[in-house]
Design a protein around this motif. Structure first.
Motif, PDB file in Angstrom:
ATOM      1  N   PRO A  31       0.804  -1.225   0.000  1.00 55.89           N
ATOM      2  CA  PRO A  31       0.000   0.000   0.000  1.00 55.89           C
ATOM      3  C   PRO A  31       0.839   1.278   0.000  1.00 55.89           C
ATOM      4  CG  PRO A  31      -0.734  -1.501   1.728  1.00 55.89           C
ATOM      5  CD  PRO A  31       0.500  -2.076   1.137  1.00 55.89           C
ATOM      6  N   GLU A  32       1.971   1.288   0.679  1.00 52.41           N
ATOM      7  CA  GLU A  32       2.798   2.492   0.742  1.00 52.41           C
ATOM      8  C   GLU A  32       3.415   2.796  -0.620  1.00 52.41           C
ATOM      9  OE1 GLU A  32       4.580   5.931   1.842  1.00 52.41           O
ATOM     10  OE2 GLU A  32       2.984   4.838   2.846  1.00 52.41           O
ATOM     11  N   GLN A  33       3.878   1.765  -1.307  1.00 50.23           N
ATOM     12  CA  GLN A  33       4.424   1.982  -2.647  1.00 50.23           C
ATOM     13  C   GLN A  33       3.340   2.466  -3.607  1.00 50.23           C
ATOM     14  OE1 GLN A  33       6.284  -1.716  -3.777  1.00 50.23           O
ATOM     15  NE2 GLN A  33       8.275  -1.096  -2.964  1.00 50.23           N
ATOM     16  N   LEU A  34       2.146   1.916  -3.478  1.00 52.38           N
ATOM     17  CA  LEU A  34       1.035   2.361  -4.328  1.00 52.38           C
ATOM     18  C   LEU A  34       0.666   3.813  -4.029  1.00 52.38           C
ATOM     19  CD1 LEU A  34      -1.219  -0.811  -4.346  1.00 52.38           C
ATOM     20  CD2 LEU A  34      -0.038   0.194  -6.302  1.00 52.38           C
ATOM     21  N   ARG A  35       0.725   4.192  -2.768  1.00 53.39           N
ATOM     22  CA  ARG A  35       0.427   5.583  -2.389  1.00 53.39           C
ATOM     23  C   ARG A  35       1.454   6.533  -3.003  1.00 53.39           C
ATOM     24  NH1 ARG A  35       1.731   9.429   0.873  1.00 53.39           N
ATOM     25  NH2 ARG A  35       3.390   8.330   1.944  1.00 53.39           N
ATOM     26  N   GLN A  36       2.734   6.168  -2.897  1.00 48.06           N
ATOM     27  CA  GLN A  36       3.794   6.994  -3.476  1.00 48.06           C
ATOM     28  C   GLN A  36       3.671   7.058  -4.998  1.00 48.06           C
ATOM     29  OE1 GLN A  36       7.533   5.470  -2.045  1.00 48.06           O
ATOM     30  NE2 GLN A  36       7.100   6.048   0.068  1.00 48.06           N
ATOM     31  N   TYR A  37       3.345   5.924  -5.602  1.00 50.39           N
ATOM     32  CA  TYR A  37       3.146   5.874  -7.050  1.00 50.39           C
ATOM     33  C   TYR A  37       2.025   6.838  -7.462  1.00 50.39           C
ATOM     34  CZ  TYR A  37       1.400   4.274 -11.527  1.00 50.39           C
ATOM     35  OH  TYR A  37       0.937   4.250 -12.822  1.00 50.39           O
ATOM     36  N   THR A  38       0.920   6.777  -6.740  1.00 49.01           N
ATOM     37  CA  THR A  38      -0.237   7.613  -7.068  1.00 49.01           C
ATOM     38  C   THR A  38       0.079   9.092  -6.901  1.00 49.01           C
ATOM     39  OG1 THR A  38      -1.702   5.830  -6.379  1.00 49.01           O
ATOM     40  CG2 THR A  38      -2.677   8.017  -6.532  1.00 49.01           C
ATOM     41  N   MET A  39       0.795   9.427  -5.840  1.00 53.76           N
ATOM     42  CA  MET A  39       1.168  10.827  -5.625  1.00 53.76           C
ATOM     43  C   MET A  39       2.032  11.336  -6.777  1.00 53.76           C
ATOM     44  SD  MET A  39       1.848  10.939  -1.486  1.00 53.76           S
ATOM     45  CE  MET A  39       3.038  12.228  -1.674  1.00 53.76           C
ATOM     46  N   ARG A  40       3.001  10.543  -7.199  1.00 52.32           N
ATOM     47  CA  ARG A  40       3.886  10.954  -8.298  1.00 52.32           C
ATOM     48  C   ARG A  40       3.110  11.041  -9.614  1.00 52.32           C
ATOM     49  NH1 ARG A  40       7.420  14.061 -10.505  1.00 52.32           N
ATOM     50  NH2 ARG A  40       8.704  13.056 -12.063  1.00 52.32           N
ATOM     51  N   LEU A  41       2.223  10.093  -9.862  1.00 50.26           N
ATOM     52  CA  LEU A  41       1.417  10.133 -11.081  1.00 50.26           C
ATOM     53  C   LEU A  41       0.555  11.390 -11.112  1.00 50.26           C
ATOM     54  CD1 LEU A  41       0.567   8.772 -13.723  1.00 50.26           C
ATOM     55  CD2 LEU A  41      -1.187   7.557 -12.413  1.00 50.26           C
ATOM     56  N   ASN A  42      -0.055  11.726  -9.997  1.00 46.48           N
ATOM     57  CA  ASN A  42      -0.865  12.944  -9.927  1.00 46.48           C
ATOM     58  C   ASN A  42      -0.022  14.183 -10.204  1.00 46.48           C
ATOM     59  OD1 ASN A  42      -3.285  11.637  -9.392  1.00 46.48           O
ATOM     60  ND2 ASN A  42      -3.002  11.732  -7.186  1.00 46.48           N
ATOM     61  N   GLN A  43       1.191  14.194  -9.672  1.00 42.40           N
ATOM     62  CA  GLN A  43       2.093  15.328  -9.890  1.00 42.40           C
ATOM     63  C   GLN A  43       2.443  15.451 -11.377  1.00 42.40           C
ATOM     64  OE1 GLN A  43       5.914  14.835  -8.033  1.00 42.40           O
ATOM     65  NE2 GLN A  43       6.530  16.944  -8.409  1.00 42.40           N
ATOM     66  N   LEU A  44       2.787  14.337 -12.006  1.00 45.55           N
ATOM     67  CA  LEU A  44       3.127  14.362 -13.430  1.00 45.55           C
ATOM     68  C   LEU A  44       1.943  14.818 -14.279  1.00 45.55           C
ATOM     69  CD1 LEU A  44       5.146  11.013 -13.711  1.00 45.55           C
ATOM     70  CD2 LEU A  44       6.068  13.331 -13.957  1.00 45.55           C
ATOM     71  N   GLN A  45       0.757  14.330 -13.942  1.00 46.69           N
ATOM     72  CA  GLN A  45      -0.436  14.700 -14.706  1.00 46.69           C
ATOM     73  C   GLN A  45      -0.777  16.176 -14.512  1.00 46.69           C
ATOM     74  OE1 GLN A  45      -3.184  11.742 -13.226  1.00 46.69           O
ATOM     75  NE2 GLN A  45      -2.829  10.424 -14.994  1.00 46.69           N
ATOM     76  N   GLU A  46      -0.592  16.671 -13.312  1.00 41.57           N
ATOM     77  CA  GLU A  46      -0.878  18.087 -13.050  1.00 41.57           C
ATOM     78  C   GLU A  46       0.075  18.983 -13.838  1.00 41.57           C
ATOM     79  OE1 GLU A  46      -0.772  21.100  -9.256  1.00 41.57           O
ATOM     80  OE2 GLU A  46      -1.469  19.058  -8.923  1.00 41.57           O
ATOM     81  N   GLU A  47       1.365  18.615 -13.848  1.00 44.41           N
ATOM     82  CA  GLU A  47       2.342  19.393 -14.606  1.00 44.41           C
ATOM     83  C   GLU A  47       2.000  19.389 -16.092  1.00 44.41           C
ATOM     84  OE1 GLU A  47       6.147  17.678 -13.690  1.00 44.41           O
ATOM     85  OE2 GLU A  47       6.061  18.326 -11.587  1.00 44.41           O
ATOM     86  N   ALA A  48       1.650  18.223 -16.623  1.00 40.50           N
ATOM     87  CA  ALA A  48       1.296  18.125 -18.038  1.00 40.50           C
ATOM     88  C   ALA A  48       0.037  18.939 -18.333  1.00 40.50           C
ATOM     89  CB  ALA A  48       1.103  16.664 -18.436  1.00 40.50           C
ATOM     90  N   GLY A  49      -0.922  18.896 -17.417  1.00 36.82           N
ATOM     91  CA  GLY A  49      -2.162  19.649 -17.613  1.00 36.82           C
ATOM     92  C   GLY A  49      -1.922  21.152 -17.644  1.00 36.82           C
ATOM     93  N   LEU A  50      -1.063  21.631 -16.749  1.00 39.50           N
ATOM     94  CA  LEU A  50      -0.749  23.064 -16.734  1.00 39.50           C
ATOM     95  C   LEU A  50      -0.050  23.476 -18.024  1.00 39.50           C
ATOM     96  CD1 LEU A  50       0.424  23.528 -13.032  1.00 39.50           C
ATOM     97  CD2 LEU A  50      -1.683  24.374 -14.072  1.00 39.50           C
ATOM     98  N   HIS A  51       0.876  22.663 -18.464  1.00 38.08           N
ATOM     99  CA  HIS A  51       1.576  22.966 -19.708  1.00 38.08           C
ATOM    100  C   HIS A  51       0.611  22.896 -20.887  1.00 38.08           C
ATOM    101  CE1 HIS A  51       4.025  22.085 -23.304  1.00 38.08           C
ATOM    102  NE2 HIS A  51       4.769  23.036 -22.801  1.00 38.08           N
TER     103      HIS A  51
END
Length: 132
Positions: A31-51
């Motif tokens: 679960p901890e690795q999945l949580r970290q994965y999800t946080m990073r994925l959200n960050q990448l998607q947010e950056e792409a969305g802003l761009h």
């Protein structure tokens, strides 16, 4: 023009690369690795969305020119690849969630059954006076 597209391509490649890790993470079930994965994925998607907001504003000015651009076509291919990955992984994730939900329900039912269980209940009480 090329700079905006190249940055977009780089961002979507990072998302695809990151999403490639999900299969192994789901197998591990940490679960901890999945949580970290999800946080990073959200960050990448947010950056792409802003761009993409900036990029889409440029595209709206002359969409025919942009759509003919080879980097724009590469970007569209990456977006299609991301959609395919989502279509393949989402049913698996939903299935795992359903199994986990069923397991939690069984655990809850078991806990409820145990809380209602009293080892002395239902036995006849012994007479204090004894026999006779």
């Amino acid at each position: 023009m090329d700079i905006l597209l190249e940055k977009s391509l780089d961002q979507y490649r990072q998302i695809i690369e990151h999403a490639g890790q999900l299969e192994q993470l789901l197998s591990n079930g940490d679960p901890e690795q999945l949580r970290q994965y999800t946080m990073r994925l959200n960050q990448l998607q947010e950056e792409a969305g802003l761009h993409d907001q900036q990029l889409l504003a440029e595209i709206a000015r002359d969409s025919a020119r942009w759509q003919a651009h080879p980097l724009f076509q590469q970007r569209m291919q990456l977006l299609e690849q991301i959609m395919e990955m989502n279509n393949l992984l989402l049913p698996r994730i939903h299935g795992m969630m359903a199994v986990t939900g069923a397991e939690l329900a069984q655990l809850k039912e078991g806990r409820t059954a145990l809380s209602g269980y009293h080892p002395n209940a239902g036995r006849p009480k012994k007479s204090i006076r004894g026999v006779g």
